[in-house]
Design a protein around this motif. Structure first.
Motif, PDB file in Angstrom:
ATOM      1  N   ALA A 168       0.823  -1.208   0.000  1.00 52.48           N
ATOM      2  CA  ALA A 168       0.000   0.000   0.000  1.00 52.48           C
ATOM      3  C   ALA A 168       0.860   1.262   0.000  1.00 52.48           C
ATOM      4  O   ALA A 168       0.544   2.243  -0.685  1.00 52.48           O
ATOM      5  CB  ALA A 168      -0.940   0.000   1.204  1.00 52.48           C
ATOM      6  N   ARG A 169       1.955   1.262   0.762  1.00 57.44           N
ATOM      7  CA  ARG A 169       2.837   2.428   0.783  1.00 57.44           C
ATOM      8  C   ARG A 169       3.529   2.624  -0.561  1.00 57.44           C
ATOM      9  O   ARG A 169       3.694   3.770  -1.025  1.00 57.44           O
ATOM     10  CB  ARG A 169       3.867   2.282   1.902  1.00 57.44           C
ATOM     11  CG  ARG A 169       3.280   2.520   3.285  1.00 57.44           C
ATOM     12  CD  ARG A 169       4.234   2.123   4.390  1.00 57.44           C
ATOM     13  NE  ARG A 169       3.673   2.419   5.710  1.00 57.44           N
ATOM     14  CZ  ARG A 169       4.095   1.880   6.830  1.00 57.44           C
ATOM     15  NH1 ARG A 169       5.101   1.009   6.816  1.00 57.44           N
ATOM     16  NH2 ARG A 169       3.530   2.203   7.990  1.00 57.44           N
ATOM     17  N   THR A 170       3.927   1.515  -1.179  1.00 62.38           N
ATOM     18  CA  THR A 170       4.514   1.608  -2.518  1.00 62.38           C
ATOM     19  C   THR A 170       3.510   2.187  -3.501  1.00 62.38           C
ATOM     20  O   THR A 170       3.845   3.030  -4.346  1.00 62.38           O
ATOM     21  CB  THR A 170       4.976   0.216  -3.000  1.00 62.38           C
ATOM     22  OG1 THR A 170       5.966  -0.282  -2.114  1.00 62.38           O
ATOM     23  CG2 THR A 170       5.539   0.284  -4.413  1.00 62.38           C
ATOM     24  N   LEU A 171       2.274   1.741  -3.379  1.00 65.65           N
ATOM     25  CA  LEU A 171       1.210   2.226  -4.250  1.00 65.65           C
ATOM     26  C   LEU A 171       0.995   3.727  -4.068  1.00 65.65           C
ATOM     27  O   LEU A 171       0.934   4.479  -5.049  1.00 65.65           O
ATOM     28  CB  LEU A 171      -0.071   1.438  -3.932  1.00 65.65           C
ATOM     29  CG  LEU A 171      -1.290   1.592  -4.805  1.00 65.65           C
ATOM     30  CD1 LEU A 171      -2.110   0.311  -4.754  1.00 65.65           C
ATOM     31  CD2 LEU A 171      -2.131   2.758  -4.322  1.00 65.65           C
ATOM     32  N   VAL A 172       0.895   4.174  -2.818  1.00 67.52           N
ATOM     33  CA  VAL A 172       0.698   5.605  -2.539  1.00 67.52           C
ATOM     34  C   VAL A 172       1.869   6.420  -3.081  1.00 67.52           C
ATOM     35  O   VAL A 172       1.685   7.475  -3.707  1.00 67.52           O
ATOM     36  CB  VAL A 172       0.531   5.837  -1.021  1.00 67.52           C
ATOM     37  CG1 VAL A 172       0.612   7.335  -0.698  1.00 67.52           C
ATOM     38  CG2 VAL A 172      -0.808   5.270  -0.544  1.00 67.52           C
ATOM     39  N   ARG A 173       3.086   5.926  -2.857  1.00 70.23           N
ATOM     40  CA  ARG A 173       4.274   6.643  -3.325  1.00 70.23           C
ATOM     41  C   ARG A 173       4.334   6.685  -4.857  1.00 70.23           C
ATOM     42  O   ARG A 173       4.672   7.713  -5.453  1.00 70.23           O
ATOM     43  CB  ARG A 173       5.524   5.969  -2.765  1.00 70.23           C
ATOM     44  CG  ARG A 173       6.824   6.695  -3.092  1.00 70.23           C
ATOM     45  CD  ARG A 173       7.993   6.086  -2.345  1.00 70.23           C
ATOM     46  NE  ARG A 173       8.221   4.691  -2.708  1.00 70.23           N
ATOM     47  CZ  ARG A 173       7.957   3.667  -1.911  1.00 70.23           C
ATOM     48  NH1 ARG A 173       7.450   3.863  -0.696  1.00 70.23           N
ATOM     49  NH2 ARG A 173       8.190   2.428  -2.310  1.00 70.23           N
ATOM     50  N   THR A 174       3.981   5.580  -5.494  1.00 67.52           N
ATOM     51  CA  THR A 174       4.022   5.505  -6.955  1.00 67.52           C
ATOM     52  C   THR A 174       3.004   6.449  -7.579  1.00 67.52           C
ATOM     53  O   THR A 174       3.300   7.138  -8.569  1.00 67.52           O
ATOM     54  CB  THR A 174       3.759   4.060  -7.423  1.00 67.52           C
ATOM     55  OG1 THR A 174       4.758   3.204  -6.869  1.00 67.52           O
ATOM     56  CG2 THR A 174       3.784   3.960  -8.925  1.00 67.52           C
ATOM     57  N   LEU A 175       1.813   6.494  -7.010  1.00 73.00           N
ATOM     58  CA  LEU A 175       0.781   7.371  -7.566  1.00 73.00           C
ATOM     59  C   LEU A 175       1.094   8.845  -7.347  1.00 73.00           C
ATOM     60  O   LEU A 175       0.622   9.703  -8.089  1.00 73.00           O
ATOM     61  CB  LEU A 175      -0.582   7.033  -6.943  1.00 73.00           C
ATOM     62  CG  LEU A 175      -1.174   5.667  -7.296  1.00 73.00           C
ATOM     63  CD1 LEU A 175      -2.576   5.536  -6.720  1.00 73.00           C
ATOM     64  CD2 LEU A 175      -1.200   5.453  -8.804  1.00 73.00           C
ATOM     65  N   ARG A 176       1.918   9.137  -6.327  1.00 67.33           N
ATOM     66  CA  ARG A 176       2.234  10.526  -6.010  1.00 67.33           C
ATOM     67  C   ARG A 176       3.267  11.118  -6.975  1.00 67.33           C
ATOM     68  O   ARG A 176       3.440  12.334  -7.039  1.00 67.33           O
ATOM     69  CB  ARG A 176       2.763  10.612  -4.569  1.00 67.33           C
ATOM     70  CG  ARG A 176       2.838  12.017  -4.015  1.00 67.33           C
ATOM     71  CD  ARG A 176       3.415  11.995  -2.609  1.00 67.33           C
ATOM     72  NE  ARG A 176       2.491  11.362  -1.670  1.00 67.33           N
ATOM     73  CZ  ARG A 176       2.854  10.578  -0.675  1.00 67.33           C
ATOM     74  NH1 ARG A 176       4.132  10.267  -0.509  1.00 67.33           N
ATOM     75  NH2 ARG A 176       1.952  10.057   0.132  1.00 67.33           N
ATOM     76  N   ALA A 177       3.961  10.279  -7.723  1.00 71.01           N
ATOM     77  CA  ALA A 177       4.994  10.762  -8.640  1.00 71.01           C
ATOM     78  C   ALA A 177       4.357  11.599  -9.755  1.00 71.01           C
ATOM     79  O   ALA A 177       3.224  11.334 -10.178  1.00 71.01           O
ATOM     80  CB  ALA A 177       5.752   9.580  -9.239  1.00 71.01           C
ATOM     81  N   PRO A 178       5.076  12.635 -10.241  1.00 70.75           N
ATOM     82  CA  PRO A 178       4.535  13.482 -11.313  1.00 70.75           C
ATOM     83  C   PRO A 178       4.152  12.654 -12.541  1.00 70.75           C
ATOM     84  O   PRO A 178       4.803  11.650 -12.857  1.00 70.75           O
ATOM     85  CB  PRO A 178       5.699  14.429 -11.634  1.00 70.75           C
ATOM     86  CG  PRO A 178       6.549  14.428 -10.417  1.00 70.75           C
ATOM     87  CD  PRO A 178       6.428  13.058  -9.821  1.00 70.75           C
ATOM     88  N   LEU A 179       3.105  13.080 -13.203  1.00 74.50           N
ATOM     89  CA  LEU A 179       2.659  12.395 -14.407  1.00 74.50           C
ATOM     90  C   LEU A 179       3.346  13.026 -15.615  1.00 74.50           C
ATOM     91  O   LEU A 179       2.931  14.084 -16.089  1.00 74.50           O
ATOM     92  CB  LEU A 179       1.137  12.494 -14.558  1.00 74.50           C
ATOM     93  CG  LEU A 179       0.285  11.801 -13.494  1.00 74.50           C
ATOM     94  CD1 LEU A 179      -1.186  11.973 -13.802  1.00 74.50           C
ATOM     95  CD2 LEU A 179       0.629  10.327 -13.399  1.00 74.50           C
TER      96      LEU A 179
END
Length: 238
Positions: A168-179
């Motif tokens: 879940a933390r990896t998911l949150v961190r990954t989604l937070r990266a600039p698009l």
């Protein structure tokens, strides 16, 4: 042979691997009238239905997959989770239901338009797919809501919790990266992580995971909230 017993048979489908690739055919057969002492004769009709099979596959994909993200839609996603829950009745293991909701997504649509919002959802779906195993059910529930089910985390509850938190933390961190695909957009997501073991009603699991997701949003967005299904202790935030 069905045509010999009943006089006719229709719709037998079969595939052949030919020089130009796999082709699908449909066979129909009918028995011709003949004297009782004569060997029965049949008329067979074979037609190429390769294009029909292709269109059927496309319609099936539209029925079960989200056209925008390519992920399973609500119907297929919930069916896959129900199948997991049936197995849980026989072989209970620790699992985690992740309820994922993009933060302030309405503002993206309002400010940049729905076309940009669609791009964001498509990229988010790709990132989600990269964060979970291929065997873990993942799909778009509705709008900007996604659900993932992490399977068979560990026989040990504490270990299962650590694995679920890490994913879940990896998911949150990954989604937070600039698009990079959509410049100027900095997405984030709030995630409810519901730990459970054994078979439980799916609506109750989804409702509990949804509540955890809103708890994460209330704690500051771009975070996760974890809880054990059926327990009264407060969820953990991260």
């Amino acid at each position: 042979m069905l045509a010999e017993r009943q006089g006719q048979a229709h719709g037998l489908r079969y595939a052949l691997d030919l020089a130009d690739g796999r082709r699908w055919f449909e066979l129909s057969a009918a028995r011709k009238d003949a004297a009782a002492d004569r060997t029965p004769r049949f008329v067979a009709l074979v037609r190429d239905i390769t294009e029909l099979k292709r269109r059927e596959a496309e319609l099936s994909e539209l029925a079960f997959y989200d056209a925008l993200t390519g992920l399973p839609n609500r119907r297929l996603l919930l069916d896959r989770i129900e199948q997991v829950l049936l197995r849980q009745a026989r072989e209970p293991t620790w699992c985690a239901l992740l309820f994922i909701d993009l933060d302030d997504f309405k503002a993206v649509n309002d400010r940049h338009g729905h076309g940009t919002g669609d791009q964001v959802l498509a990229v988010v779906a790709q990132r989600l797919r990269a964060c979970v195993r291929e065997t873990d059910p993942l799909g778009r529930l509705a709008g900007d809501e996604f659900v993932a089910l992490l399977l068979d985390l560990s026989p040990d509850a504490a270990t299962a919790r650590r694995v679920a938190q890490r994913v879940a933390r990896t998911l949150v961190r990954t989604l937070r990266a600039p698009l990079h695909e959509v410049p100027g957009i900095m997405p984030s997501a709030s995630v409810g992580v519901l730990m459970f073991r054994g078979q439980h009603p799916l609506p109750a699991l989804l409702a509990a995971a949804d509540t955890l997701m809103y708890r994460a949003k209330g704690a500051g967005k771009g975070r996760l909230s974890l809880h054990w299904f059926g327990r009264e202790t407060p969820g953990a935030h991260g």
